[in-house]
Design a protein around this motif. Structure first.
Motif, PDB file in Angstrom:
ATOM      1  N   SER A   1      54.105  -3.497 -17.594  1.00 32.14           N
ATOM      2  CA  SER A   1      53.163  -3.103 -18.646  1.00 32.14           C
ATOM      3  C   SER A   1      53.399  -3.930 -19.909  1.00 32.14           C
ATOM      4  O   SER A   1      52.598  -3.896 -20.829  1.00 32.14           O
ATOM      5  CB  SER A   1      53.298  -1.615 -18.948  1.00 32.14           C
ATOM      6  N   ALA A   2      54.499  -4.695 -19.950  1.00 33.79           N
ATOM      7  CA  ALA A   2      54.792  -5.552 -21.092  1.00 33.79           C
ATOM      8  C   ALA A   2      53.967  -6.830 -21.019  1.00 33.79           C
ATOM      9  O   ALA A   2      53.607  -7.285 -19.938  1.00 33.79           O
ATOM     10  CB  ALA A   2      56.278  -5.899 -21.116  1.00 33.79           C
ATOM     11  N   GLN A   3      53.696  -7.423 -22.178  1.00 38.65           N
ATOM     12  CA  GLN A   3      52.972  -8.689 -22.200  1.00 38.65           C
ATOM     13  C   GLN A   3      53.815  -9.756 -21.510  1.00 38.65           C
ATOM     14  O   GLN A   3      55.014  -9.864 -21.736  1.00 38.65           O
ATOM     15  CB  GLN A   3      52.687  -9.090 -23.639  1.00 38.65           C
ATOM     16  N   GLN A   4      53.180 -10.533 -20.642  1.00 37.61           N
ATOM     17  CA  GLN A   4      53.891 -11.565 -19.910  1.00 37.61           C
ATOM     18  C   GLN A   4      52.948 -12.694 -19.539  1.00 37.61           C
ATOM     19  O   GLN A   4      51.748 -12.500 -19.443  1.00 37.61           O
ATOM     20  CB  GLN A   4      54.518 -10.987 -18.642  1.00 37.61           C
TER      21      GLN A   4
ATOM     22  N   PHE B   1      43.248  -8.829 -19.027  1.00 38.70           N
ATOM     23  CA  PHE B   1      43.581 -10.110 -19.641  1.00 38.70           C
ATOM     24  C   PHE B   1      43.678  -9.922 -21.141  1.00 38.70           C
ATOM     25  O   PHE B   1      42.820  -9.304 -21.744  1.00 38.70           O
ATOM     26  CB  PHE B   1      42.486 -11.161 -19.369  1.00 38.70           C
ATOM     27  N   ASP B   2      44.715 -10.499 -21.715  1.00 36.04           N
ATOM     28  CA  ASP B   2      44.862 -10.454 -23.160  1.00 36.04           C
ATOM     29  C   ASP B   2      44.178 -11.661 -23.793  1.00 36.04           C
ATOM     30  O   ASP B   2      43.340 -11.544 -24.648  1.00 36.04           O
ATOM     31  CB  ASP B   2      46.338 -10.395 -23.527  1.00 36.04           C
TER      32      ASP B   2
END
Length: 58
Positions: free
Chosen positions: A25-28, A55-56
């Motif tokens: 769930s962390a940004q990667q 997508f961020d």
């Protein structure tokens, strides 16, 4: 709650580049490519499992 995406297929300019895994769930970063020529490129991700894929940014 929808299940988060685990694995997907990635291609760049219609060339298969492998599977990507987004199991946190962390940004990667799940995919990157260096040395591309100038101009437009197409990134395609085909969702494998789970019900969501977020997508961020590109």
């Amino acid at each position: 709650m929808p299940s988060q995406e685990r694995e997907s297929v990635a291609s760049l300019d219609n060339v298969f580049k492998g599977t990507v895994s987004a199991n946190s769930s962390a940004q990667q970063t799940v995919f990157s490519m260096a040395g591309l020529s100038s101009g437009s490129h197409t990134i395609k991700v085909i969702k494998g499992t789970g019900t969501t894929f977020t997508f961020d940014y590109f």
